[in-house]
Scaffold this motif. Structure first.
Motif, PDB file in Angstrom:
ATOM      1  N   GLY A  97       1.130  -1.671  -0.092  1.00  0.00           N
ATOM      2  CA  GLY A  97       0.141  -0.060   0.061  1.00  0.00           C
ATOM      3  C   GLY A  97       0.695   1.181   0.562  1.00  0.00           C
ATOM      4  O   GLY A  97       0.526   2.236  -0.910  1.00  0.00           O
ATOM      5  N   GLY A 100       2.056   1.892  -3.052  1.00  0.00           N
ATOM      6  CA  GLY A 100       1.528   2.390  -3.872  1.00  0.00           C
ATOM      7  C   GLY A 100       1.171   3.647  -4.127  1.00  0.00           C
ATOM      8  O   GLY A 100       0.909   4.900  -5.086  1.00  0.00           O
ATOM      9  N   THR A 104       1.197   6.670  -6.364  1.00  0.00           N
ATOM     10  CA  THR A 104       0.353   7.155  -7.232  1.00  0.00           C
ATOM     11  C   THR A 104       0.781   8.873  -7.332  1.00  0.00           C
ATOM     12  O   THR A 104      -0.176   9.795  -7.594  1.00  0.00           O
ATOM     13  CB  THR A 104      -0.431   7.090  -6.358  1.00  0.00           C
ATOM     14  OG1 THR A 104      -0.911   5.590  -6.097  1.00  0.00           O
ATOM     15  CG2 THR A 104      -2.065   7.578  -6.872  1.00  0.00           C
ATOM     16  N   LEU A 116      -8.463   3.211  -8.737  1.00  0.00           N
ATOM     17  CA  LEU A 116      -7.250   3.355  -8.183  1.00  0.00           C
ATOM     18  C   LEU A 116      -6.065   5.078  -8.185  1.00  0.00           C
ATOM     19  O   LEU A 116      -5.085   5.254  -8.015  1.00  0.00           O
ATOM     20  CB  LEU A 116      -6.506   3.166 -10.099  1.00  0.00           C
ATOM     21  CG  LEU A 116      -7.092   1.603  -9.759  1.00  0.00           C
ATOM     22  CD1 LEU A 116      -6.485   1.649 -11.201  1.00  0.00           C
ATOM     23  CD2 LEU A 116      -6.301   0.812  -9.022  1.00  0.00           C
ATOM     24  N   GLN A 126      -4.701   8.717  -0.226  1.00  0.00           N
ATOM     25  CA  GLN A 126      -4.757   7.858  -0.699  1.00  0.00           C
ATOM     26  C   GLN A 126      -5.850   7.276  -1.116  1.00  0.00           C
ATOM     27  O   GLN A 126      -6.903   7.762  -1.216  1.00  0.00           O
ATOM     28  CB  GLN A 126      -4.409   6.485   0.923  1.00  0.00           C
ATOM     29  CG  GLN A 126      -3.716   7.048   1.743  1.00  0.00           C
ATOM     30  CD  GLN A 126      -4.460   7.770   2.903  1.00  0.00           C
ATOM     31  OE1 GLN A 126      -5.901   8.325   3.045  1.00  0.00           O
ATOM     32  NE2 GLN A 126      -3.205   8.185   3.709  1.00  0.00           N
ATOM     33  N   TRP A 129      -7.838   1.753  -3.248  1.00  0.00           N
ATOM     34  CA  TRP A 129      -7.754   0.321  -3.171  1.00  0.00           C
ATOM     35  C   TRP A 129      -6.870   0.731  -1.619  1.00  0.00           C
ATOM     36  O   TRP A 129      -6.294  -0.560  -1.422  1.00  0.00           O
ATOM     37  CB  TRP A 129      -6.867  -0.254  -4.439  1.00  0.00           C
ATOM     38  CG  TRP A 129      -5.867   0.638  -5.004  1.00  0.00           C
ATOM     39  CD1 TRP A 129      -5.612   1.498  -5.499  1.00  0.00           C
ATOM     40  CD2 TRP A 129      -4.359  -0.125  -4.175  1.00  0.00           C
ATOM     41  NE1 TRP A 129      -4.265   1.686  -5.604  1.00  0.00           N
ATOM     42  CE2 TRP A 129      -3.883   0.869  -5.251  1.00  0.00           C
ATOM     43  CE3 TRP A 129      -3.738  -0.386  -3.392  1.00  0.00           C
ATOM     44  CZ2 TRP A 129      -2.490   0.943  -4.822  1.00  0.00           C
ATOM     45  CZ3 TRP A 129      -2.549  -1.026  -3.214  1.00  0.00           C
ATOM     46  CH2 TRP A 129      -1.923  -0.238  -3.483  1.00  0.00           C
ATOM     47  N   VAL A 130      -5.876   1.684  -1.786  1.00  0.00           N
ATOM     48  CA  VAL A 130      -4.825   1.180  -0.504  1.00  0.00           C
ATOM     49  C   VAL A 130      -6.171   1.541   0.767  1.00  0.00           C
ATOM     50  O   VAL A 130      -5.250   0.956   1.905  1.00  0.00           O
ATOM     51  CB  VAL A 130      -3.844   2.825  -0.231  1.00  0.00           C
ATOM     52  CG1 VAL A 130      -3.011   2.800   0.524  1.00  0.00           C
ATOM     53  CG2 VAL A 130      -3.603   2.095  -1.946  1.00  0.00           C
TER      54      VAL A 130
END
Lengths: 462, 77, 178
Positions: A97, A100, A104, A116, A126, A129-130
Motif C-alpha cells: 500500500g 502504491g 500514485t 486507483l 490515498q 484500494w490502499v
C-alpha cells in the motif's frame, strides 16, 4: 526476548525506520522549497511533497505501534502471538500500500479514477484500494492481537493498548465516508486523524510508556496501572470533545467555539500526567537498567509531548486566539513538536529498548543513540521556536494588519532559513539514530574505570 | 440521621437561595455565592464522604471558594 | 493527603474533579463574556424562570439524599432498601428532567434559542450539558441497582452527587446573578 514471535516486531521496525528516513528527507526538501520556492516545482510540487511527508509519518508511526504491540503483547499475555504468518501478511499489505501511495502521489497515473486515483482529502489522499488495504490489514491485526490477548494473561497494559488500537481501527472507517456536504466531509475527516492523535493514540502512548516504565524502572505493576487508568480517563474526557476546537472553523454552529475551547484546554492534563508518571516512576524505581538510551527517549518523549501537544496546543486552542492564528506557522510549530514528542519519541524509545534484545546483544550503542536524541530533539525544539516566531509575525502582518499572504511569506524568509537549518539537524539525528540501533556491534565510548564497594555495587572511580 | 440533617440543611440553603434571589446588589450576590459554597461543602462532606481529617475536603473547598470569589469579582466589576 | 484516603474509587474522583473543572471553566467564560454586555446579559437572564431552577434544586438535593441512603443501605446489606433508594433517586432525576423540558419548551416558544444572545449560548450549553449528565446518571443508577455491589453503588452514588454538586454551582451564576 522471551517469546519467539516477538521477533515480528523487528520486521515492522525495519520498515518503520526506512519510512522514517523517507519522511524526514521529504521534510528537508520541503524546508528547502520554503526558502527556494521554485525548487523541483515541476517534478515534485510542494503539495505532493507535503503529502508524502505527512503520510509517511503516519504510516511509520502506525507500523511502530503495530511492531510495539507484537513485542509487548507476548510478554504481557505470556504467550506467543496467535499467528506470526498473519502478522507478516499484514506487514506485506502495508508495504504494498505504501509503495502504491508513493507511486500514485508522484506520478498520478490514474487521475480521477474512483479506485486507483488519489482522493483529494488532506492526509486521506490515498487511493481507495490502499484505504481498503489498510482496513483489511487492520482487521487482520486486530484479529491476531485480540486472539493472543484473549488466550493469555490480561493486564492493564494490554487492556489499554487494545482499547487504543480498536479505537484506531474503528475511526479509520470514517476515511471511507465522504459526504458531498463540505462541512460534514470535514467533520468526519477530523474524526480520523484528530481523534487518533488526541484520543486513541494517547491510550496507545500511555500503554507503551507504562510497559517501558515497568521494564526500565522495575516499579510495581500495581502502581503503574493506577497511573495508566488516570491518564486514560483524562485523555478521553478532554480529547473527544476537545476535537470540537476545529468544528466552528469548518462550518459547524458557533457554540462549538466554547465546547472546543473549554475541553481542549484540558487536553494538557493527560500529557502532564504522563510526564509526572514517567518521572515519578524513575524516581521510585529500584532497577538500574543498562539501557539508558531507552530511558532518555522515554523521559524525553513525555517532556516534549507535554510541551508540544500540551503547552503549544493550549497556546492557540482558545477560539479568541485561534481566530487569528488558524492555519499559520503557529499550527506548524505545534504540529511538529506534538508529533515528534508524543509519537516519534515514543516509537523510538521502544525501538531503542527492543533492538538490543531482538538482536540478542547488550545495549552497546548507547552513546550514539543518546547523541541522536539530543541532536534530533534540539533540532525539533529549535524548529518549533523558529516557527512560533514566524507564526507570530505572520499572524500580526497578515491577520491583524491585513497583508497579502505571499508578501508576508517573503518577509518570513529569515525564519524559513533557520527552520531549514534545524531540519538538517533533525535529519542527521534521524540517520544517526537508525545507524545506532541497527549497526554498531560494540560500545563507541568505553566506560570509565569503576570501583567496587563492599556491598558489591559499582561506582565510577574518582 | 446524619444524612437527614444534611438533606434538611440543603433544603434550607435552597430556600435561602430563593429568598436572596429577590435582593439586588453586590452583597446579595456574595451571599448567593456563599450559600452555593455551603451547599457544595455539605454535598462534598456529607454525601461524598470527604472527611475533614485527610485534607481532601479542603483540596476541593479551598479552590472552590477562591473560584466563587473570582466569579463574584467578575460579577461586580 | 494520600490517594488511599479518598472514599471509593480514585478514578471516580478524577472524573468528579474533571467535571467540576469543565463546568467552572464554562461559568468563568460566561462571567467574562458578560463583561462585554452586562445590560444585554441581565435582560436575557430576566427571561428565564428562576423558580423552576429553585424547584429543580430541591428535587435534585432530595434525589441525592435518596442515593446516599441507598448507598448506606447497600453497605449494611439491605438490598431492598438500597434498590428503593436508587429508584427514588432516579425518579428524582426524571422529575428534574421533566421540569427542564418544560423550561426549555417555554424558552424556545418565547423564541430564545442557542444563538439568540451569547447568554443563551452559555445557558443552553451549561444546563444542557448538565442535563445530559442527569440522563446518564439515571442510567448509572439503574446499572448499579442490578448487581448491588457496595463499591459499585458507592461509585454510582458518587456520580449522582457530582451531578448535584455541579447544579448548585450552576444555579447562581446562570439564573440569579443578574
Amino acid at each position: 526476548m522471551r517469546y519467539h514471535s516477538q521477533r515480528i516486531a523487528y520486521a515492522y521496525f525495519l520498515v518503520a525506520m526506512a519510512l522514517f528516513a523517507v519522511q524526514v528527507i521529504f521534510g528537508l526538501i520541503m524546508g528547502w522549497i520554503y526558502v527556494s520556492p521554485n525548487f523541483l516545482s515541476e517534478l515534485l510540487p510542494f503539495n505532493i511533497a507535503r503529502m508524502l511527508h505527512t503520510n509517511s509519518l503516519v504510516v511509520w508511526l502506525l507500523l511502530g505501534f503495530f511492531g510495539a504491540t507484537y513485542y509487548i503483547l507476548p510478554e504481557e499475555a505470556e504467550r506467543e502471538i496467535h499467528s506470526p504468518m498473519l502478522a507478516y501478511i499484514q506487514l506485506g499489505i502495508f508495504v504494498l500500500g505504501t509503495l502504491g501511495v508513493v507511486v500514485t502521489y508522484l506520478f498520478d497515473l490514474f487521475h480521477g479514477h474512483w479506485l486507483l486515483g488519489k482522493e483529494g482529502r488532506e492526509f486521506l489522499e490515498q487511493p481507495k484500494w490502499v484505504k481498503v488495504g489498510i482496513a483489511v490489514a487492520a482487521v487482520i491485526f486486530m484479529y491476531n492481537v485480540s486472539m493472543t490477548a484473549l488466550k493469555g494473561r490480561r493486564t492493564a497494559v494490554t487492556n489499554v493498548l487494545l482499547m487504543g488500537l480498536w479505537g484506531l481501527v474503528l475511526l479509520w472507517l470514517f476515511a471511507f465516508y465522504n459526504p458531498a456536504n463540505l462541512v460534514l466531509d470535514k467533520q468526519y475527516w477530523w474524526w480520523v486523524i484528530h481523534l487518533w492523535v488526541e484520543g486513541v493514540w494517547e491510550l496507545i502512548m500511555a500503554a507503551i510508556l507504562a510497559f517501558l516504565m515497568l521494564k526500565l524502572t522495575g516499579v510495581d505493576r500495581e502502581v503503574v496501572e493506577k497511573w495508566l487508568y488516570v491518564i486514560v480517563a483524562t485523555a478521553l474526557f478532554s480529547g473527544i470533545l476537545g476535537t470540537g476546537h476545529h468544528y466552528y472553523w469548518i462550518g459547524l454552529p458557533a457554540y462549538w467555539q466554547w465546547i472546543g475551547s473549554i475541553f481542549s484546554s484540558f487536553e494538557i492534563v493527560p500529557f502532564f500526567a504522563m510526564m509526572s508518571f514517567a518521572f515519578v516512576m524513575v524516581w521510585k524505581g529500584r532497577r538500574d537498567h543498562p539501557n539508558k538510551a531507552a530511558l532518555v527517549w522515554s523521559l524525553g518523549c513525555t517532556v516534549l509531548a507535554f510541551f508540544g501537544a500540551g503547552v503549544w496546543g493550549f497556546l492557540h486552542t482558545l477560539h479568541g486566539v485561534n481566530y487569528y492564528t488558524h492555519g499559520t506557522q503557529i499550527t506548524a510549530a505545534h504540529g511538529h513538536l506534538a508529533f515528534y514528542g508524543a509519537y516519534v519519541c515514543l516509537v523510538l524509545a521502544l525501538v531503542t529498548y527492543c533492538m538490543p534484545l531482538m538482536k540478542n546483544r547488550d545495549p552497546y550503542n548507547q552513546v550514539l543513540n543518546m547523541a541522536s536524541f539530543w541532536l534530533m530533539s534540539s533540532g525539533m525544539v529549535f524548529m518549533t521556536v523558529t516557527l512560533t516566531f514566524a507564526g507570530t509575525v505572520q499572524t500580526h502582518l497578515q491577520r491583524v494588519e491585513g497583508g497579502f499572504f505571499m508578501d508576508v511569506q517573503d518577509g518570513l524568509a529569515l525564519f524559513y532559513w533557520m527552520r531549514f537549518g534545524s531540519g538538517v539537524a533533525v535529519v542527521l539525528g534521524a540517520l544517526l539514530f537508525i545507524y545506532a540501533v541497527l549497526f554498531p556491534r560494540r560500545e563507541v565510548v568505553t566506560a570509565g574505570p569503576v570501583q567496587a564497594h563492599k556491598d558489591g555495587h559499582l561506582e565510577a572511580a574518582e | 440521621m446524619e444524612l437527614t440533617r444534611i438533606w434538611l440543611t440543603l433544603l434550607a440553603l435552597t430556600a435561602a437561595t430563593t429568598a436572596l434571589a429577590f435582593v439586588p446588589g453586590p452583597a446579595a450576590a456574595a451571599a448567593l455565592l456563599a450559600v452555593a459554597f455551603l451547599k457544595a461543602r455539605a454535598i462534598l462532606g456529607g454525601f461524598l464522604h470527604l472527611g475533614r481529617g485527610s485534607g481532601w475536603r479542603a483540596a476541593f473547598t479551598v479552590p472552590l471558594a477562591i473560584w466563587l470569589a473570582l466569579v463574584w469579582g467578575l460579577h461586580v466589576i | 493527603m494520600r490517594v488511599q484516603d479518598l472514599p471509593g474509587e480514585p478514578i471516580m474522583w478524577v472524573l468528579i474533579a474533571s467535571e467540576l473543572l469543565v463546568f467552572a471553566a464554562g461559568i468563568t467564560a460566561m462571567a467574562g463574556v458578560r463583561l462585554t454586555d452586562p445590560a444585554g446579559f441581565a435582560a436575557a437572564q430576566a427571561q428565564l424562570h428562576g423558580w423552576m431552577a429553585a424547584l429543580n434544586t430541591a428535587i435534585l438535593v432530595s434525589s441525592g439524599f435518596c442515593a446516599a441512603l441507598a448507598e448506606r443501605a447497600c453497605h449494611r446489606g439491605d438490598g431492598r432498601r438500597a434498590r428503593i433508594g436508587l429508584a427514588l433517586a432516579a425518579l428524582g432525576g426524571a422529575a428534574f428532567l421533566a421540569v427542564k423540558v418544560v423550561e426549555y419548551a417555554g424558552d424556545l416558544r418565547a423564541g430564545l434559542g442557542m444563538e439568540s444572545h451569547p447568554f443563551f449560548t452559555f445557558y443552553y450549553l451549561l444546563t444542557g450539558f448538565h442535563a445530559a449528565h442527569v440522563l446518564f446518571g439515571i442510567g448509572v443508577l439503574a446499572l448499579v441497582a442490578i448487581r448491588l455491589r457496595p463499591e459499585e453503588v458507592q461509585a454510582g452514588a458518587a456520580f449522582w452527587h457530582m451531578v448535584d454538586l455541579v447544579w448548585v454551582l450552576i444555579l447562581p451564576p446562570v439564573y440569579l446573578l443578574g
